[in-house]
Design a protein around this motif. Structure first.
Motif, PDB file in Angstrom:
ATOM      1  N   MET A 103       0.843  -1.185   0.000  1.00 15.99           N
ATOM      2  CA  MET A 103       0.000   0.000   0.000  1.00 15.99           C
ATOM      3  C   MET A 103       0.880   1.237   0.000  1.00 15.99           C
ATOM      4  O   MET A 103       1.902   1.287   0.688  1.00 15.99           O
ATOM      5  CB  MET A 103      -0.908  -0.013   1.242  1.00 15.99           C
ATOM      6  N   LYS A 104       0.473   2.242  -0.798  1.00 15.62           N
ATOM      7  CA  LYS A 104       1.184   3.515  -0.855  1.00 15.62           C
ATOM      8  C   LYS A 104       0.254   4.620  -0.358  1.00 15.62           C
ATOM      9  O   LYS A 104      -0.864   4.767  -0.854  1.00 15.62           O
ATOM     10  CB  LYS A 104       1.640   3.827  -2.278  1.00 15.62           C
ATOM     11  N   ILE A 105       0.724   5.373   0.630  1.00 20.92           N
ATOM     12  CA  ILE A 105      -0.066   6.440   1.229  1.00 20.92           C
ATOM     13  C   ILE A 105       0.620   7.770   0.944  1.00 20.92           C
ATOM     14  O   ILE A 105       1.766   7.975   1.359  1.00 20.92           O
ATOM     15  CB  ILE A 105      -0.203   6.221   2.747  1.00 20.92           C
ATOM     16  N   PRO A 106      -0.044   8.685   0.232  1.00 19.08           N
ATOM     17  CA  PRO A 106       0.573   9.990  -0.069  1.00 19.08           C
ATOM     18  C   PRO A 106       0.855  10.788   1.207  1.00 19.08           C
ATOM     19  O   PRO A 106       0.076  10.775   2.158  1.00 19.08           O
ATOM     20  CB  PRO A 106      -0.480  10.687  -0.943  1.00 19.08           C
ATOM     21  N   LEU A 107       1.976  11.490   1.205  1.00 21.88           N
ATOM     22  CA  LEU A 107       2.367  12.360   2.312  1.00 21.88           C
ATOM     23  C   LEU A 107       2.665  13.757   1.773  1.00 21.88           C
ATOM     24  O   LEU A 107       2.976  13.923   0.586  1.00 21.88           O
ATOM     25  CB  LEU A 107       3.615  11.801   3.007  1.00 21.88           C
ATOM     26  N   ASN A 108       2.581  14.749   2.650  1.00 25.31           N
ATOM     27  CA  ASN A 108       2.960  16.130   2.302  1.00 25.31           C
ATOM     28  C   ASN A 108       2.242  16.618   1.043  1.00 25.31           C
ATOM     29  O   ASN A 108       2.871  17.079   0.081  1.00 25.31           O
ATOM     30  CB  ASN A 108       4.480  16.243   2.114  1.00 25.31           C
ATOM     31  N   ASN A 109       0.905  16.442   1.040  1.00 27.77           N
ATOM     32  CA  ASN A 109       0.083  16.890  -0.098  1.00 27.77           C
ATOM     33  C   ASN A 109       0.487  16.222  -1.406  1.00 27.77           C
ATOM     34  O   ASN A 109       0.444  16.839  -2.483  1.00 27.77           O
ATOM     35  CB  ASN A 109       0.156  18.415  -0.243  1.00 27.77           C
ATOM     36  N   GLY A 110       0.900  14.966  -1.316  1.00 30.77           N
ATOM     37  CA  GLY A 110       1.253  14.209  -2.509  1.00 30.77           C
ATOM     38  C   GLY A 110       2.700  14.279  -2.902  1.00 30.77           C
ATOM     39  O   GLY A 110       3.133  13.580  -3.838  1.00 30.77           O
ATOM     40  N   ASP A 111       3.475  15.104  -2.209  1.00 30.51           N
ATOM     41  CA  ASP A 111       4.897  15.212  -2.550  1.00 30.51           C
ATOM     42  C   ASP A 111       5.722  14.056  -2.001  1.00 30.51           C
ATOM     43  O   ASP A 111       6.847  13.818  -2.461  1.00 30.51           O
ATOM     44  CB  ASP A 111       5.463  16.531  -2.020  1.00 30.51           C
ATOM     45  N   GLY A 112       5.202  13.371  -1.027  1.00 27.58           N
ATOM     46  CA  GLY A 112       5.916  12.252  -0.420  1.00 27.58           C
ATOM     47  C   GLY A 112       5.070  11.000  -0.428  1.00 27.58           C
ATOM     48  O   GLY A 112       3.919  10.998  -0.889  1.00 27.58           O
ATOM     49  N   CYS A 113       5.630   9.908   0.095  1.00 30.92           N
ATOM     50  CA  CYS A 113       4.921   8.629   0.055  1.00 30.92           C
ATOM     51  C   CYS A 113       5.330   7.762   1.243  1.00 30.92           C
ATOM     52  O   CYS A 113       6.493   7.749   1.647  1.00 30.92           O
ATOM     53  CB  CYS A 113       5.233   7.890  -1.253  1.00 30.92           C
ATOM     54  N   ARG A 114       4.342   7.073   1.765  1.00 35.58           N
ATOM     55  CA  ARG A 114       4.604   6.058   2.799  1.00 35.58           C
ATOM     56  C   ARG A 114       4.279   4.701   2.197  1.00 35.58           C
ATOM     57  O   ARG A 114       3.152   4.460   1.768  1.00 35.58           O
ATOM     58  CB  ARG A 114       3.761   6.322   4.040  1.00 35.58           C
ATOM     59  N   PHE A 115       5.291   3.834   2.160  1.00 35.29           N
ATOM     60  CA  PHE A 115       5.124   2.512   1.547  1.00 35.29           C
ATOM     61  C   PHE A 115       5.021   1.459   2.643  1.00 35.29           C
ATOM     62  O   PHE A 115       5.878   1.371   3.521  1.00 35.29           O
ATOM     63  CB  PHE A 115       6.308   2.198   0.626  1.00 35.29           C
TER      64      PHE A 115
END
Length: 288
Positions: A103-115
């Protein structure tokens, strides 16, 4: 002939005994001391003891030669569409862009990602790495700064008395590192077995880790950075076993506590009584 002759605990008539204040004080202290030691032994008898041992073996033979991996990592400066997981090992497995149970969760308004990924690896040396290799279009300057929230292998052991490196990379923070650098985590995985009082076994893995950070180049230019987890398995297995103190050992300890305390207290009381009687005779002038 009489059966009374077999009595090894001969009784002294009461009119031949003499109570003293010193004896009373020693007796009370003796009983309190016995109670304290008894409660300490009882606590140790009730508590579960964890015994560990080492041996050479593959403990989880029913796993099909697989190890379950749980990975949770944040890349605050890399878009989710660029993040991918690749798996390689010495058995010829080469999987780019593994997506099952991930699962990929967007971070920082889509600029980052949590995998977050749950996958399996073979019980042979290999690696898995988080990179942009599976992306359709490679970014010019991918930023691989990251924070590792979790990296664990096998079953989760929630046992307070077992302290080990089951999640050694938890909290690893590389946000201040070079954005263009690759990161190598060298893992030595140690199989671990936990057997409870009922004989049920759970299989997990501890690991040690060393890491390095570098910017890689080839004759064609800079190599795309990645976060590498290179692993190898130790042939040594650690086994933790729950045990409880045997009843016979508990009874032996209680008998030793009671008998020893009463014996020492009796010797002490006898010495004090003998000394006090001698002092009285000296005061009366009966002892030269």
């Amino acid at each position: 002939f009489s059966s009374f002759r077999f009595d090894i605990y001969r009784k002294v008539p009461k009119d031949l005994t003499q109570p003293t204040y010193t004896g009373a004080i020693i007796s009370v202290c003796c009983c309190l001391f016995i109670l304290f030691l008894f409660l300490s032994e009882l606590t140790g008898f009730i508590a579960t003891e964890i015994v560990n041992e080492l041996y050479v073996d593959d403990p989880d033979k029913d796993s099909g030669g697989k190890i379950e991996v749980n990975l949770n990592i944040s890349l605050p400066n890399l878009h989710c569409e660029l993040v991918g997981l690749d798996i390689q090992d010495e058995m010829g497995r080469h999987e780019v862009g593994h997506i099952d149970n991930s699962m990929k969760i967007p971070l920082n308004n889509g600029d980052g990602c949590r995998f977050e990924g749950h996958f399996s690896i073979n019980k042979v040396p290999g690696n898995f790495h988080v990179s942009t290799h599976s992306a359709t279009a490679q970014p010019q300057n991918p930023d691989m700064t990251h924070v590792i929230h979790k990296l664990s292998f096998g079953d989760k052991l929630q046992v307070h008395n077992v302290h080990g490196a089951f999640n050694a990379l938890e909290g690893a923070d590389k946000l201040s590192s070079n954005p263009l650098a690759s990161h190598d985590y060298i893992l030595k995985i140690v199989p671990t077995v936990y057997e409870d009082m009922g004989g049920k076994q759970r299989y997990s893995y501890q690991y040690t880790v060393a890491n390095k950070e570098y910017v890689a180049y080839s004759h064609t230019g800079r190599i795309i950075p990645a976060i590498w987890f290179r692993y190898d398995l130790s042939p040594i297995t650690v086994k933790y076993t729950e045990r409880r103190q045997p009843l016979y050992r508990f009874i032996t300890s209680i008998c030793a506590i009671i008998g020893g305390t009463f014996t020492v207290a009796g010797i002490l009381d006898s010495c004090i009584f003998t000394a006090s009687e001698a002092w009285k005779k000296i005061q009366l002038g009966k002892m030269q």
